[in-house]
Design a protein around this motif. Structure first.
Motif, PDB file in Angstrom:
ATOM      1  N   ILE A 608       0.873  -1.172   0.000  1.00  0.00           N
ATOM      2  CA  ILE A 608       0.000   0.000   0.000  1.00  0.00           C
ATOM      3  C   ILE A 608       0.912   1.224   0.000  1.00  0.00           C
ATOM      4  CG2 ILE A 608      -1.786   1.295   1.227  1.00  0.00           C
ATOM      5  CD1 ILE A 608      -2.698  -1.308   2.469  1.00  0.00           C
ATOM      6  N   PRO A 609       1.057   1.904  -1.150  1.00  0.00           N
ATOM      7  CA  PRO A 609       1.919   3.089  -1.223  1.00  0.00           C
ATOM      8  C   PRO A 609       1.096   4.364  -1.076  1.00  0.00           C
ATOM      9  CG  PRO A 609       1.353   2.409  -3.430  1.00  0.00           C
ATOM     10  CD  PRO A 609       0.583   1.496  -2.483  1.00  0.00           C
ATOM     11  N   ASN A 610       1.772   5.446  -0.763  1.00  0.00           N
ATOM     12  CA  ASN A 610       1.080   6.737  -0.743  1.00  0.00           C
ATOM     13  C   ASN A 610       1.417   7.562  -1.983  1.00  0.00           C
ATOM     14  OD1 ASN A 610       3.739   7.339  -0.066  1.00  0.00           O
ATOM     15  ND2 ASN A 610       3.172   9.029   1.315  1.00  0.00           N
ATOM     16  N   LYS A 611       2.147   6.972  -2.927  1.00  0.00           N
ATOM     17  CA  LYS A 611       2.499   7.669  -4.171  1.00  0.00           C
ATOM     18  C   LYS A 611       2.174   6.774  -5.362  1.00  0.00           C
ATOM     19  CE  LYS A 611       6.121  10.533  -2.056  1.00  0.00           C
ATOM     20  NZ  LYS A 611       5.562  11.859  -2.350  1.00  0.00           N
ATOM     21  N   ARG A 612       2.278   7.345  -6.551  1.00  0.00           N
ATOM     22  CA  ARG A 612       1.825   6.658  -7.761  1.00  0.00           C
ATOM     23  C   ARG A 612       2.896   5.768  -8.384  1.00  0.00           C
ATOM     24  NH1 ARG A 612      -0.793  10.544 -11.896  1.00  0.00           N
ATOM     25  NH2 ARG A 612      -1.985   8.647 -12.424  1.00  0.00           N
ATOM     26  N   ASP A 613       4.103   5.837  -7.850  1.00  0.00           N
ATOM     27  CA  ASP A 613       5.162   4.991  -8.409  1.00  0.00           C
ATOM     28  C   ASP A 613       6.303   4.909  -7.414  1.00  0.00           C
ATOM     29  OD1 ASP A 613       6.370   3.314 -10.226  1.00  0.00           O
ATOM     30  OD2 ASP A 613       6.855   4.864 -11.699  1.00  0.00           O
ATOM     31  N   LEU A 614       7.148   3.922  -7.573  1.00  0.00           N
ATOM     32  CA  LEU A 614       8.362   3.792  -6.773  1.00  0.00           C
ATOM     33  C   LEU A 614       9.302   2.836  -7.495  1.00  0.00           C
ATOM     34  CD1 LEU A 614       8.329   0.774  -5.138  1.00  0.00           C
ATOM     35  CD2 LEU A 614       6.434   1.931  -3.988  1.00  0.00           C
ATOM     36  N   ASP A 615      10.583   2.937  -7.183  1.00  0.00           N
ATOM     37  CA  ASP A 615      11.578   1.989  -7.681  1.00  0.00           C
ATOM     38  C   ASP A 615      11.913   1.020  -6.562  1.00  0.00           C
ATOM     39  OD1 ASP A 615      11.539   3.328 -10.061  1.00  0.00           O
ATOM     40  OD2 ASP A 615      13.419   4.408  -9.737  1.00  0.00           O
ATOM     41  N   LEU A 616      12.256  -0.179  -6.956  1.00  0.00           N
ATOM     42  CA  LEU A 616      12.443  -1.251  -5.996  1.00  0.00           C
ATOM     43  C   LEU A 616      13.756  -1.969  -6.267  1.00  0.00           C
ATOM     44  CD1 LEU A 616      11.034  -3.004  -3.743  1.00  0.00           C
ATOM     45  CD2 LEU A 616      10.186  -4.438  -5.616  1.00  0.00           C
ATOM     46  N   ALA A 617      14.540  -2.150  -5.214  1.00  0.00           N
ATOM     47  CA  ALA A 617      15.776  -2.940  -5.300  1.00  0.00           C
ATOM     48  C   ALA A 617      15.709  -4.029  -4.237  1.00  0.00           C
ATOM     49  CB  ALA A 617      17.006  -2.062  -5.079  1.00  0.00           C
ATOM     50  N   VAL A 618      15.956  -5.264  -4.650  1.00  0.00           N
ATOM     51  CA  VAL A 618      15.981  -6.396  -3.726  1.00  0.00           C
ATOM     52  C   VAL A 618      17.296  -7.128  -3.927  1.00  0.00           C
ATOM     53  CG1 VAL A 618      14.847  -8.507  -2.958  1.00  0.00           C
ATOM     54  CG2 VAL A 618      13.466  -6.622  -3.871  1.00  0.00           C
ATOM     55  N   ASN A 619      18.053  -7.285  -2.848  1.00  0.00           N
ATOM     56  CA  ASN A 619      19.347  -7.949  -2.926  1.00  0.00           C
ATOM     57  C   ASN A 619      19.448  -9.015  -1.848  1.00  0.00           C
ATOM     58  OD1 ASN A 619      21.232  -6.320  -4.928  1.00  0.00           O
ATOM     59  ND2 ASN A 619      19.984  -4.833  -3.819  1.00  0.00           N
ATOM     60  N   PHE A 620      19.788 -10.232  -2.250  1.00  0.00           N
ATOM     61  CA  PHE A 620      20.019 -11.327  -1.316  1.00  0.00           C
ATOM     62  C   PHE A 620      21.511 -11.438  -1.010  1.00  0.00           C
ATOM     63  CE2 PHE A 620      15.805 -13.223  -2.133  1.00  0.00           C
ATOM     64  CZ  PHE A 620      15.506 -13.676  -0.854  1.00  0.00           C
ATOM     65  N   PHE A 621      21.804 -11.738   0.257  1.00  0.00           N
ATOM     66  CA  PHE A 621      23.181 -11.939   0.706  1.00  0.00           C
ATOM     67  C   PHE A 621      23.252 -13.178   1.585  1.00  0.00           C
ATOM     68  CE2 PHE A 621      22.705  -7.394   0.058  1.00  0.00           C
ATOM     69  CZ  PHE A 621      23.895  -7.009  -0.540  1.00  0.00           C
ATOM     70  N   GLU A 622      24.425 -13.750   1.628  1.00  0.00           N
ATOM     71  CA  GLU A 622      24.769 -14.670   2.707  1.00  0.00           C
ATOM     72  C   GLU A 622      25.502 -13.862   3.769  1.00  0.00           C
ATOM     73  OE1 GLU A 622      27.946 -18.240   3.792  1.00  0.00           O
ATOM     74  OE2 GLU A 622      27.978 -17.280   1.823  1.00  0.00           O
TER      75      GLU A 622
END
Length: 738
Positions: A608-622
């Protein structure tokens, strides 16, 4: 998109506009004893150069031979780089016996290079050049350590003397050796190094051709590139000619002696197809052409396939660039590392190395833009120099007809019926493009003859050799593959019916880091034999969240991002850590048994965002037992393009929005007990990436004037990341997953 620099001196680099003043008499002699027991490559190379400085020519040559043997075991490609040093030391020894330098060098060259078989020359030639500016700059860096003290009282004296010898070797050997190299090439091969191939629309493509002196018709192997450097272009063609093919390097229109302004991508596919037709029509040709090389050059291969030249029978790519997919934008998010690249490749007929390597300029540009809060489109105004190519790219934030005109799209992949080989690496930024081509080709042509090799390799591993240590990680012994030799064996399989190398026995061939083992499966999905959903709605553990086993009750995590705040402009992320700005960090508890993670990951976010767009970064680590972080796999994308990279669909504020995505890279690593699996879910806001303020307008035109209230994103408890596991390790113990 990086071009591999040549390296006769690159392993032993050093530099400064003039060679530094000689060190105190006999200092090199005094230092040699401290390296007498050297066994590793770095210390042996220092010993060799100390011996050269002391005039111990024969000892230096013996050290060069030892260094060749050591690299042969640890860094096989770099073993070829020592031959220039062996020639130099031998020539100095002949000179000390009374010969002129010219005669001494000619004799040493004949003794050590002239008798090599063509196949060995094919691998060695590219290491016979170098980059004097880089050598001088490295000497400057070494000298800074001892700037405030006499050299004979400085702990870095040996490094300075060694770096100084690199400059002396380079300035003595080059260009004196160039006529000898050219005469040797002309003796072995037929060399045409100033071709201008006409195109149907009146253009001309500059090209270099090297082919065997043979009456038998031969297959051609073509590298089509924007990276115009005559020596390296010749070296690439020589490598193929030395293996019995006709080797050609051809350049993007407008490069080298081709007239007109260079335009990245725009003519490459059609022009490459024209060059392929030209090669196939030559009287010495057997009518078949393959293409090779990587990074930008991979896009020209797929671009050629878009035009279906009938003579093109195979392509071999690595570190693959896919325009509009991984650069200049990834997941429709522009990244600033590419901003200087148009200057580098289009300012001059060759390459603008000095401008491109001006890291101070580009770092300052990123910082100044970030602090100013100005629109991303105004980067050229902040820099003070126009960048029309980058500006044109910004005009196409969707994967629209502009980008689609360069490489195959959709059903166009279905008609690609030739063998394809692709190499990529877990540390290779080009993996994003490599996986894109691979998945698209097989999605539209499931029976395609395409094979992928994935290992712990960096972006330039194919050209410069596999490194035993990458980003602090010592790679497994089985991963020390001769990638260039493997590529040639694959071509021999396709064109000459030779056996297929065992390491390419299936469609997806990947090395499991930490297990010292190759696996061979038929799809990316089959890299894992199970998966686990890691839910974001778990409980807190300090500043982190613990992954949950199932969707929790109540309200999920919330992420707030203040786009107006630039106080973090000078934040430096530790080498062993990750960026926690504007991020939520999720973790498992320590693993209780060895766990192999493998393949792609996917995500299902209910936000549920409060703006009309966003960028997303997802990074997995050990996260290792000692607190270090090892990168596994990643995703970067714009929410409004997640469903379709070609059409923007804005979010609806205040209500749940579903974001389903797949990682753009893969991993395969055996994690020991005690490690944790960590995921960092972030909204990018940093100096080197375009910032999406969420208004829904063109992101390149947004600024801090659009920041207003902070972005607030609430993640529903049904949000999860799904990670692949192998060999039953998806069934982590209840303790480790809670």
């Amino acid at each position: 998109m990086t071009r591999i620099l040549s390296l006769g001196a690159l392993i032993l680099l050093a530099s400064s506009r003039a060679v530094a003043a000689p060190p105190p008499q006999n200092l090199a002699d005094a230092l040699i004893g401290g390296y007498a027991d050297a066994t590793d490559g770095k210390r042996i190379s220092t010993l060799m150069r100390l011996q050269l400085d002391a005039g111990r020519w024969q000892d230096a040559e013996r050290s060069a031979e030892r260094l060749t043997q050591v690299y042969g075991r640890t860094e096989p490609e770099h073993a070829f780089s020592i031959l220039p040093w062996r020639i130099y030391a031998r020539a100095r020894r002949h000179e000390a016996s009374g010969a002129s330098w010219r005669d001494a060098l000619a004799r040493a060259f004949a003794e050590l290079y002239g008798g090599l078989p063509d196949r060995e020359v094919a691998r060695t030639y590219g290491w016979m050049g170098g980059n004097l500016d880089a050598v001088r700059q490295a000497l400057q860096s070494a000298e800074k350590v001892c700037a405030d003290k006499p050299l004979d009282h400085c702990a870095g004296a040996a490094d300075i003397i060694a770096a100084r010898q690199s400059v002396i070797e380079f300035e003595s050997l080059h260009p004196a050796i160039d006529p000898l190299l050219r005469a040797d090439l002309d003796r072995r091969f037929i060399v045409e190094d100033h071709l201008a191939i006409p195109t149907p629309d009146g253009g001309k493509v500059a090209a270099i051709l090297v082919r065997p002196r043979s009456t038998t018709k031969v297959t051609s192997l073509l590298d089509f590139t924007i990276y115009a450097n005559h020596f390296f272009g010749l070296a690439g063609a020589v490598e193929m000619a030395g293996n019995g093919y006709a080797g050609m390097t051809a350049y993007t229109r407008g490069k080298e002696w081709s007239p007109g302004p260079p335009l990245p991508y725009e003519h490459d596919g059609a022009d490459a197809a024209t060059v392929i037709d030209w090669l196939a029509a030559q009287p010495w040709s057997d009518g078949r052409v393959g293409m090779f090389s990587g990074s930008y050059d991979a896009s020209t291969q797929w671009g050629a396939l878009k035009h279906h030249p009938s003579a093109l029978k195979a392509i071999a790519t690595h570190a693959s660039n896919a325009p509009g997919i991984d650069t200049p934008m990834q997941g429709n998010v522009f990244q600033s590392f590419i901003y200087p690249w148009p200057f580098y490749t289009t300012d001059v007929p060759g390459l603008d190395d000095a401008n491109y390597s001006d890291s101070d300029r580009w770092s300052a540009l990123n910082r100044n833009w970030y602090v100013s809060g100005r629109p991303y489109r105004e980067l050229p105004l902040i820099d003070g120099e126009t960048n029309p190519i980058f500006g044109k790219w910004l005009d196409h934030p969707a994967y629209d007809s502009y980008w689609q005109s360069f490489i195959p799209v959709g059903n166009e992949f279905a008609s690609i019926d030739i063998p394809v080989f692709v190499e990529t690496g877990y540390f290779d930024g080009g993996m994003v493009g490599a996986l894109y081509y691979f998945e698209q080709h097989l999605a539209h042509r499931p029976e395609a003859d395409e094979r992928m090799l994935i290992g712990p390799y960096h972006h330039t591993a194919m050209g410069g050799g596999v490194l035993p240590m990458v980003n602090g990680y010592r790679i497994d012994q089985v991963a020390m593959q001769d990638l260039r030799g493997l590529r040639l064996k694959w071509f021999d399989h396709v064109f000459r019916g030779a056996a297929l190398p065992a390491v390419l026995s299936d469609r997806v061939n990947f090395e499991v880091m930490g297990a010292n083992e190759w696996r061979h499966v038929h799809s990316l999905k089959a890299m894992a034999d199970g998966s686990r959903k890691l839910y974001l709605g778990g409980r807190r553990q300090g500043v982190r969240w613990l992954f949950g086993e199932a969707a929790a009750k109540g309200v999920g995590p919330e992420l707030r991002v203040d786009f107006a705040d630039r106080s973090d402009v000078d934040l430096r992320v530790p080498d062993s850590g990750f960026d926690t700005r504007n991020a939520l960090v999720f973790t498992t508890l320590p693993l209780t048994r060895p766990t192999e993670v493998a393949g792609l990951f996917s995500g299902h976010f209910e936000i549920i965002p409060n703006k009309r767009d966003l960028d997303l970064a997802v990074n997995f680590f050990e996260e290792t037992v000692d607190g270090a972080y090892f990168p596994l796999a990643s995703y970067l994308g714009r929410a409004s393009f997640i469903a379709n990279r070609s059409e923007r669909h804005l979010l609806t504020p205040g209500i749940p929005n579903i974001l389903d995505f797949q990682s753009q890279t893969v991993t395969a690593k055996l994690l020991p007990p005690g490690s944790r699996i960590v995921a960092v879910v972030a909204v990018p806001k940093q100096p080197d990436v375009e910032i999406n303020y969420g208004t829904g307008r063109d992101v390149a035109d947004e600024s801090t004037a659009d920041a207003k209230e902070p972005l607030v994103v609430t993640f529903g408890t049904g949000s999860y990341l799904k990670l692949g596991f192998r060999d039953g390790s998806s069934r982590m113990s209840r303790k480790s997953a809670r």
